[in-house]
Design an enzyme around this catalytic site. Structure first.
Site, PDB file in Angstrom:
ATOM      1  N   ASP A  39       0.838  -1.212   0.000  1.00  0.00           N
ATOM      2  CA  ASP A  39       0.000   0.000   0.000  1.00  0.00           C
ATOM      3  C   ASP A  39       0.867   1.254   0.000  1.00  0.00           C
ATOM      4  O   ASP A  39       1.997   1.219   0.482  1.00  0.00           O
ATOM      5  CB  ASP A  39      -0.849   0.030   1.281  1.00  0.00           C
ATOM      6  CG  ASP A  39      -2.194  -0.630   1.084  1.00  0.00           C
ATOM      7  OD1 ASP A  39      -2.508  -0.997  -0.058  1.00  0.00           O
ATOM      8  OD2 ASP A  39      -2.909  -0.786   2.078  1.00  0.00           O
ATOM      9  N   LYS A  61      -3.781   2.856  -2.968  1.00  0.00           N
ATOM     10  CA  LYS A  61      -5.209   3.143  -3.181  1.00  0.00           C
ATOM     11  C   LYS A  61      -5.602   4.386  -2.391  1.00  0.00           C
ATOM     12  O   LYS A  61      -6.464   4.341  -1.520  1.00  0.00           O
ATOM     13  CB  LYS A  61      -6.069   1.983  -2.660  1.00  0.00           C
ATOM     14  CG  LYS A  61      -6.242   0.871  -3.660  1.00  0.00           C
ATOM     15  CD  LYS A  61      -7.293  -0.119  -3.215  1.00  0.00           C
ATOM     16  CE  LYS A  61      -8.647   0.510  -3.095  1.00  0.00           C
ATOM     17  NZ  LYS A  61      -9.193   1.099  -4.312  1.00  0.00           N
ATOM     18  N   MET A 177      -9.081   9.239   7.847  1.00  0.00           N
ATOM     19  CA  MET A 177      -9.554   9.683   6.522  1.00  0.00           C
ATOM     20  C   MET A 177     -10.515  10.871   6.618  1.00  0.00           C
ATOM     21  O   MET A 177     -11.457  10.962   5.827  1.00  0.00           O
ATOM     22  CB  MET A 177     -10.254   8.518   5.776  1.00  0.00           C
ATOM     23  CG  MET A 177      -9.323   7.377   5.466  1.00  0.00           C
ATOM     24  SD  MET A 177     -10.175   5.936   4.787  1.00  0.00           S
ATOM     25  CE  MET A 177     -10.669   5.065   6.269  1.00  0.00           C
TER      26      MET A 177
HETATM   27  N1  SAH Z   1      -4.985   0.581   8.479  1.00  0.00           N
HETATM   28  C1  SAH Z   1      -4.541   1.933   8.703  1.00  0.00           C
HETATM   29  C2  SAH Z   1      -5.601   2.942   8.306  1.00  0.00           C
HETATM   30  C3  SAH Z   1      -5.914   2.934   6.813  1.00  0.00           C
HETATM   31  S1  SAH Z   1      -7.077   4.147   6.368  1.00  0.00           S
HETATM   32  C4  SAH Z   1      -4.129   2.106  10.154  1.00  0.00           C
HETATM   33  O1  SAH Z   1      -4.393   1.239  10.981  1.00  0.00           O
HETATM   34  O2  SAH Z   1      -3.504   3.125  10.449  1.00  0.00           O
HETATM   35  C5  SAH Z   1      -6.013   5.457   5.794  1.00  0.00           C
HETATM   36  C6  SAH Z   1      -5.994   6.581   6.804  1.00  0.00           C
HETATM   37  O3  SAH Z   1      -5.135   6.255   7.891  1.00  0.00           O
HETATM   38  C7  SAH Z   1      -5.452   7.894   6.281  1.00  0.00           C
HETATM   39  O4  SAH Z   1      -6.419   8.615   5.560  1.00  0.00           O
HETATM   40  C8  SAH Z   1      -5.097   8.599   7.569  1.00  0.00           C
HETATM   41  O5  SAH Z   1      -6.252   9.092   8.218  1.00  0.00           O
HETATM   42  C9  SAH Z   1      -4.578   7.441   8.407  1.00  0.00           C
HETATM   43  N2  SAH Z   1      -3.110   7.316   8.365  1.00  0.00           N
HETATM   44  C10 SAH Z   1      -2.387   6.293   7.892  1.00  0.00           C
HETATM   45  N3  SAH Z   1      -1.082   6.490   8.127  1.00  0.00           N
HETATM   46  C11 SAH Z   1      -0.982   7.655   8.791  1.00  0.00           C
HETATM   47  C12 SAH Z   1       0.095   8.384   9.362  1.00  0.00           C
HETATM   48  N4  SAH Z   1       1.367   7.956   9.309  1.00  0.00           N
HETATM   49  N5  SAH Z   1      -0.194   9.558   9.992  1.00  0.00           N
HETATM   50  C13 SAH Z   1      -1.451  10.009  10.104  1.00  0.00           C
HETATM   51  N6  SAH Z   1      -2.499   9.353   9.585  1.00  0.00           N
HETATM   52  C14 SAH Z   1      -2.271   8.186   8.952  1.00  0.00           C
END
Ligand code: SAH
Length: 273
Positions: A39, A61, A177
């Protein structure tokens, strides 16, 4: 210990970005993979654990950007597993916290493929830690709600006044998100919470590009716009932010680099040698 069978798929949480936050199980799975489907929220440092011979396919994505269709990712995972490859599907944060890990696991199982899931540190948890606050706190927060700010293809809108009421009861809201829809989230929250309720945004949590904004819901979207905070970011709302370390709960944008050079205390999980 997670042993990858040949012809299996492992959904592996890559954590929020900092490779030091990978689990030992995740590192073992990445080392054992012959194919990695990655991803775009996976930190680049994480891939250093892949074998030189491994095939790395980027299947990002991101909402609103050109993206690989989910159906293509499903087909690719199945095809590679059926060819006998040891497939690691590397996902940002935890595979089962948003990000469609559940759908991918269901699809694989329906195709008769063995699925392993390796947890990762979710970005919502890493964001709170970067702010120096817990998700829960005996005085300020008696639970936590993880929600998406983006309805997605299902079009199932969350009812923000209900979430605001839950936050008013002492639950911490952690919104994934949500950055593209801050103005409407703010309006929904204001139906049930006072404007001075603390809110924070953490962009690129746990990475060198991390940025934090601590403010109140009354001026959330305006302050985020002024600070230029964009995706990927986590929004945290609730009185647990009152437990921020001294000085952190001001309406200021804090730059990680300047914090590090000023030798301010950082959470121990982020300490670098
Ligand atoms: N599975 C992931 C979330 C996926 S949804 C998890 O557990 O973190 C994607 C969202 O995750 C992004 O839109 C953002 O809101 C958040 N996100 C992912 N990585 C991030 C990071 N390093 N810092 C801040 N937000 C993050």
């Amino acid at each position: 210990m997670a042993t990858l069978r040949s012809g299996s798929v492992s959904l592996v949480g890559a954590g929020p970005g900092d490779p030091e936050l990978l689990t030992v199980k995740a590192i073992k799975a990445i080392r054992g993979a012959s194919v990695l489907l990655v991803d775009d929220l996976v930190g680049p440092g994480v891939l250093r654990y892949a074998r030189k011979s491994a095939r790395i396919v980027h299947v990002g994505k991101r909402g609103g950007c050109a993206s690989t269709p989910q159906a293509f990712i499903h087909r690719l995972m199945v095809a590679e597993a059926q060819r006998g490859e040891t497939v690691v599907r590397l996902k940002g944060g935890d595979p089962f916290v948003f990000g469609r890990g559940g759908e991918e696991a269901e699809h694989l199982r329906a195709a008769g493929i063995t699925v392993d899931v390796v947890n990762g540190i979710s970005s919502g948890l890493a964001a709170a830690t970067s702010l120096g606050v817990p998700w829960t706190h005996r005085e300020h927060a008696h639970g936590v709600l993880l929600v998406t700010g983006h309805a997605g293809e299902s079009n199932a809108e969350l009812h923000w006044p209900t979430l605001a009421a839950a936050a008013a009861q002492g639950l911490t809201l952690v919104v994934y998100m949500g950055v593209q829809r801050l103005a409407s989230i703010q309006a929904g929250l204001l139906t049930g919470l006072p404007a001075e309720t603390p809110a924070a945004l953490v962009q690129h949590a746990s990475t060198a590009r991390e940025r934090r904004l601590i403010t109140h819901i009354g001026s959330l979207s305006e302050d985020a716009r002024a600070a230029g905070i964009g995706s990927p970011a986590i929004l945290i709302v609730g009185n647990v932010l009152l437990a921020c370390p001294a000085g952190a709960a001001e309406r200021t944008e804090v730059d990680t680099a300047s914090l590090v050079s000023a030798q301010l205390p950082r959470p121990s999980s982020r300490r670098t040698s």
